[in-house]
Design a protein around this motif. Structure first.
Motif, PDB file in Angstrom:
ATOM      1  N   GLU A  32       0.810  -1.218   0.000  1.00  0.00           N
ATOM      2  CA  GLU A  32       0.000   0.000   0.000  1.00  0.00           C
ATOM      3  C   GLU A  32       0.845   1.271   0.000  1.00  0.00           C
ATOM      4  O   GLU A  32       0.626   2.155  -0.835  1.00  0.00           O
ATOM      5  CB  GLU A  32      -0.926   0.010   1.221  1.00  0.00           C
ATOM      6  N   ARG A  33       1.785   1.390   0.935  1.00  0.00           N
ATOM      7  CA  ARG A  33       2.507   2.649   1.035  1.00  0.00           C
ATOM      8  C   ARG A  33       3.912   2.432   1.579  1.00  0.00           C
ATOM      9  O   ARG A  33       4.166   1.508   2.363  1.00  0.00           O
ATOM     10  CB  ARG A  33       1.765   3.636   1.934  1.00  0.00           C
TER      11      ARG A  33
ATOM     12  N   ALA B 120       6.839   1.514  -6.655  1.00  0.00           N
ATOM     13  CA  ALA B 120       5.968   2.546  -7.225  1.00  0.00           C
ATOM     14  C   ALA B 120       5.292   2.049  -8.495  1.00  0.00           C
ATOM     15  O   ALA B 120       4.102   2.313  -8.730  1.00  0.00           O
ATOM     16  CB  ALA B 120       6.784   3.804  -7.509  1.00  0.00           C
TER      17      ALA B 120
ATOM     18  N   ASP C 243       2.072   3.488  -3.005  1.00  0.00           N
ATOM     19  CA  ASP C 243       2.251   4.930  -2.805  1.00  0.00           C
ATOM     20  C   ASP C 243       3.603   5.152  -2.124  1.00  0.00           C
ATOM     21  O   ASP C 243       3.735   4.991  -0.908  1.00  0.00           O
ATOM     22  CB  ASP C 243       1.115   5.478  -1.938  1.00  0.00           C
TER      23      ASP C 243
ATOM     24  N   ARG D 159       6.509   7.600  -1.025  1.00  0.00           N
ATOM     25  CA  ARG D 159       6.798   9.013  -0.762  1.00  0.00           C
ATOM     26  C   ARG D 159       8.164   9.137  -0.101  1.00  0.00           C
ATOM     27  O   ARG D 159       8.466   8.429   0.856  1.00  0.00           O
ATOM     28  CB  ARG D 159       5.753   9.622   0.166  1.00  0.00           C
TER      29      ARG D 159
ATOM     30  N   ARG E  93       6.852   9.719  -5.373  1.00  0.00           N
ATOM     31  CA  ARG E  93       6.562  11.125  -5.055  1.00  0.00           C
ATOM     32  C   ARG E  93       7.618  11.648  -4.084  1.00  0.00           C
ATOM     33  O   ARG E  93       7.919  10.996  -3.082  1.00  0.00           O
ATOM     34  CB  ARG E  93       5.164  11.260  -4.460  1.00  0.00           C
TER      35      ARG E  93
ATOM     36  N   ASP F  81       2.629  12.747   7.697  1.00  0.00           N
ATOM     37  CA  ASP F  81       1.629  13.308   6.790  1.00  0.00           C
ATOM     38  C   ASP F  81       1.413  14.795   7.092  1.00  0.00           C
ATOM     39  O   ASP F  81       1.263  15.612   6.173  1.00  0.00           O
ATOM     40  CB  ASP F  81       0.322  12.536   6.927  1.00  0.00           C
TER      41      ASP F  81
ATOM     42  N   GLN G  58       6.075  19.686  -2.988  1.00  0.00           N
ATOM     43  CA  GLN G  58       6.243  18.484  -3.799  1.00  0.00           C
ATOM     44  C   GLN G  58       7.071  18.802  -5.030  1.00  0.00           C
ATOM     45  O   GLN G  58       6.871  19.834  -5.694  1.00  0.00           O
ATOM     46  CB  GLN G  58       4.886  17.909  -4.215  1.00  0.00           C
TER      47      GLN G  58
END
Length: 415
Positions: free
Chosen positions: A227-228, A250, A255, A257, A286, A343, A352
Motif C-alpha cells: 500500500e505505502r 511505485a 504509494d 513518498r 513522489r 503526513d 512536492q
C-alpha cells in the motif's frame, strides 16, 4: 544475530523538546547504571544539561559510561571533561585520532549511533544528538528529528549491545570484561516484563559481520510493500539496489513518498539527492522537500505495521562506513502515529517536486549529472570496501585538574 522480541512499548519523541526532558528525567531517576553513546556532544545549553545529569548520577553511586565520537565531539573544554571524570563518569572517546596541523583527517567509519540505556529497563534510540540545534528556539537552522523511548524485552538486547561495544573498543582493559558480563546477565532480555504489544528488533551496521543489515531490512520491507512506503531521511543517496526496489514498488502501485531536505544543512546533500530525482519520479515515486528547517530525521514506515527509527541515513557514510543503530518495529498503533506525524509534515511544511520542474531545470548539464549520480550509486558499495577498516578504539578521556574555587561555572567561559 538479529532477533525479534515481543511485548515492547515505544514512545515516539519528536525533536529535542520531547527527547531531552525524557532522557534527562530517566538519568535523574537512575538507580544503578547509565550507558550512553552519541555522535555529537556540544558544550552548549543542552550539553551542559546532560553534563549536570551525568555528574549528579555518578555522585550518587550510579555507574555511568558515556561514549562520544572523537570527530563529532571535538571541542569539549578540559574543565567540562575533568568535572565528569572527577564525579566518576567513565567518558570514552571513539577513535580520537591525531590532529596534525589542527586538521581532523580521520573522518571515515565514525561512531554515529545515538543510544541511551538506563538501569537496563528503559532505552532511547534515534537520530538526536546532544546539541542545542535540536531545539526550536535555535532558529532557522534548528533540526527536525525523531527518537523513540523503548520499554520491554528489546531493552535487554540494546543493553547487551551497548556493553559489547564498550568491551570491544576497550581492549586495553580486559580485566573489566568479566565484570561487564556479570552486569549484563542481570538484565537478560527474558527477565524483562512485557510492556506493550509491539514486536521489534535492534538492527546495527558495523564494518565486520553486519555491513548491510540496516539496508537489508529497508529492502525487505519495500519489496513486501502493498500500500505505502514513506521515508523521511536527511541524507539520501542510497545504493542502486534500494533505488531499484523503490522504483519497482511505485510501478506496482504502491504509494511511495520520500521526504527529503529542502533547506539542507549542507549544500551537497541536496545536490546528490536531486540528481536522482528524475529516475525516481519517472517510476512514480513522489518526492517532497521539507522546507521549514533542516531535516535530520532517519525514519520510515511501510504499509500499516512496519516502522524503523534510528541513526542511519540512506547515504554512503551511513550505509557503508559509519557505525549505526536502528530499531525495526511491527506495531499498527505506532505505525499510524508516525504516519500521522509525517503526513502533517508533508501537508504543512513541504513542497512536492514536480516532474516538469526537474525537466525544466534540465538540459545537458542536468542529464550528465543525473547519469553520473545514478551510476555512482551502482559502484560506491564496491569502492567503499577498498577504504581502510581499522579496528575502532575507545580511549578514556583524561581527567585534568579542575579550575580553582571561584572560577565561572562550566560552559560560562565559552559564552
Amino acid at each position: 544475530m538479529q532477533r525479534w522480541h515481543d511485548g515492547n512499548h515505544f514512545t515516539l519523541l519528536e525533536n529535542g523538546e520531547q527527547f531531552f526532558p525524557r532522557v534527562f528525567a530517566c538519568i535523574a531517576n537512575a538507580r544503578t547504571e547509565v550507558v550512553l553513546e552519541t555522535f555529537i556532544l556540544f558544550e552548549d545549553k543542552v550539553g551542559l544539561q546532560l553534563h549536570e545529569a551525568l555528574v549528579a548520577a555518578a555522585r550518587r553511586g550510579v555507574q555511568v559510561d558515556a561514549t562520544i565520537d572523537g570527530w563529532g565531539s571535538p571541542d569539549l573544554s578540559e574543565r567540562f571533561i575533568a568535572s565528569l571524570c572527577e564525579a566518576g563518569v567513565r567518558l570514552h572517546v571513539f577513535d580520537p585520532g591525531p590532529r596534525p596541523f589542527g586538521l581532523r583527517p580521520n573522518l571515515l567509519r565514525r561512531l554515529h549511533r545515538k543510544i541511551v540505556v538506563v538501569d537496563g529497563e528503559v532505552a532511547f534510540i534515534g537520530g538526536i544528538n546532544y546539541s542545542a540545534d535540536h531545539l526550536g528556539d535555535f532558529g532557522p537552522q534548528a533540526k527536525q528529528d525523531y527518537s523513540v523511548e523503548v520499554r520491554g524485552p528489546l531493552v535487554g538486547e540494546i543493553h547487551r549491545f551497548a556493553h559489547a561495544a564498550l568491551a570491544a573498543g576497550s581492549r586495553h582493559t580486559p580485566h573489566r570484561r568479566w565484570w561487564r558480563w556479570r552486569r549484563q546477565a542481570r538484565f537478560a532480555p527474558g527477565q524483562l516484563a512485557h510492556a506493550g504489544s509491539a514486536r521489534a528488533m535492534l538492527v546495527t551496521r558495523d564494518n565486520g559481520r553486519h555491513t548491510t543489515d540496516i539496508e537489508r531490512q529497508y529492502r525487505i520491507a519495500i519489496r513486501a510493500a502493498r500500500e505505502r512506503v514513506v521515508i523521511a531521511n536527511a541524507y539520501f543517496f542510497p545504493g542502486y539496489r534500494l533505488i531499484r526496489d523503490l522504483r519497482r514498488a511505485a510501478r506496482r502501485g504502491v504509494d511511495v513518498r520520500l521526504i527529503l531536505q529542502g533547506t539542507p544543512d549542507m549544500a551537497i546533500v541536496k545536490v546528490g539527492a536531486s540528481a536522482l530525482y528524475n529516475h525516481l519520479l519517472k517510476a512514480g515515486v513522489r518526492i517532497f522537500e521539507y522546507c521549514e528547517r533542516p531535516l535530520h530525521g532517519k525514519v520510515a514506515l511501510v504499509d500499516d505495521e512496519w516502522v524503523t527509527v534510528g541513526s542511519s541515513n540512506l547515504d554512503p557514510l551511513s550505509l557503508q562506513l559509519n557505525l549505526e543503530a536502528n530499531v525495526v518495529i511491527r506495531d499498527r498503533d505506532f505505525n499510524a502515529l508516525l504516519y500521522e506525524r509525517l503526513d502533517a509534515l508533508v501537508r504543512d511544511s513541504c513542497r512536492q517536486v514536480q516532474p516538469e520542474s526537474v525537466q525544466a531545470a534540465g538540459g545537458l548539464r542536468q542529464l550528465l549529472r543525473s547519469f553520473i549520480a545514478f551510476h555512482l550509486v551502482r559502484i560506491y558499495p564496491t569502492v567503499s570496501a577498498w577504504l581502510p577498516r581499522h579496528r575502532p578504539r575507545l580511549m578514556p578521556a583524561m581527567a585534568r585538574p579542575l579550575a580553582p574555587a571561584g572560577a565561572p561555572p562550566i560552559g560560562q567561559e565559552r559564552r
